[in-house]
Write a protein that holds these residues in place. Structure first.
Motif, short mmCIF file in Angstrom:
data_model
loop_
_atom_site.label_atom_id
_atom_site.label_comp_id
_atom_site.label_asym_id
_atom_site.label_seq_id
_atom_site.Cartn_x
_atom_site.Cartn_y
_atom_site.Cartn_z
N ASP A 4 0.61 -1.09 0.06
CA ASP A 4 -0.11 -0.11 0.01
C ASP A 4 0.61 1.24 0.00
N ARG A 5 2.21 1.27 0.31
CA ARG A 5 3.02 2.30 0.21
C ARG A 5 4.44 1.92 0.33
N SER A 6 5.30 2.76 -0.08
CA SER A 6 6.87 2.19 -0.35
C SER A 6 7.79 2.24 1.05
N LEU A 7 7.11 2.96 2.17
CA LEU A 7 8.13 3.16 3.30
C LEU A 7 6.90 2.84 4.32
N TYR A 8 7.60 1.97 5.42
CA TYR A 8 6.83 1.60 6.71
C TYR A 8 7.97 2.10 7.85
N ARG A 9 7.32 2.45 8.89
CA ARG A 9 8.24 2.34 10.10
C ARG A 9 7.92 1.10 10.82
N PRO A 10 8.98 0.85 11.90
CA PRO A 10 8.68 -0.31 12.91
C PRO A 10 7.34 -0.19 13.55
N GLY A 11 6.50 -1.46 13.23
CA GLY A 11 5.26 -1.46 13.98
C GLY A 11 4.22 -1.23 13.22
N GLN A 12 4.29 -0.82 12.21
CA GLN A 12 3.28 -0.39 11.26
C GLN A 12 2.80 -1.43 10.47
N ALA A 69 5.29 -4.52 10.55
CA ALA A 69 6.75 -4.57 10.36
C ALA A 69 7.37 -4.83 11.89
N PRO A 70 8.32 -5.54 12.02
CA PRO A 70 9.15 -5.75 13.37
C PRO A 70 9.70 -4.45 14.00
N ARG A 71 9.56 -4.58 15.18
CA ARG A 71 10.49 -3.45 16.00
C ARG A 71 11.82 -3.96 16.09
N ASP A 72 12.28 -5.19 16.09
CA ASP A 72 13.49 -5.67 16.76
C ASP A 72 14.27 -6.02 15.58
N ARG A 73 14.27 -5.59 14.41
CA ARG A 73 15.19 -6.02 13.15
C ARG A 73 15.82 -4.73 12.60
N LEU A 74 16.87 -4.98 11.87
CA LEU A 74 17.37 -3.97 11.03
C LEU A 74 16.48 -3.33 10.19
N THR A 75 16.20 -2.20 9.89
CA THR A 75 15.60 -1.58 9.09
C THR A 75 16.17 -1.36 7.60
N GLY A 76 15.59 -1.35 6.62
CA GLY A 76 15.86 -1.55 5.34
C GLY A 76 14.84 -2.55 4.40
#
Length: 78
Positions: A4-12, A69-76
């Motif tokens: 639904d979009r290209s960028l997510y923050r942890p927990g979304q 989206a997990p909160r405990d992993r590397l972003t990317g």
């Protein structure tokens, strides 16, 4: 496969939709695959599996679902 979009923050919530289809490029034939069981795997930047979701295509060959989206992993890239 679409989100639904290209960028997510942890927990979304990551919402997705996909289409399952069969191709025969030699014969120039393309067809959606209805009522097919598919497993969508959500992986982190290191290729580690975060979650797995079994889905089934509808009569038009599409499917949808969501992950958090997990909160405990590397972003990317996931």
């Amino acid at each position: 496969f679409f989100t639904d979009r290209s960028l997510y923050r942890p927990g979304q919530t990551v919402q997705f939709r996909g289409v399952c289809f069969r191709t025969d490029t030699a014969q120039d034939q393309y067809a959606a695959i209805p009522n097919r069981d598919v497993t969508v795997v959500f992986s982190d930047v290191n290729g580690q599996e975060i979650a797995k979701l079994p889905v089934r295509t509808n009569e038009h060959g599409s499917f949808s679902g969501s992950f958090t989206a997990p909160r405990d992993r590397l972003t990317g890239v996931m």
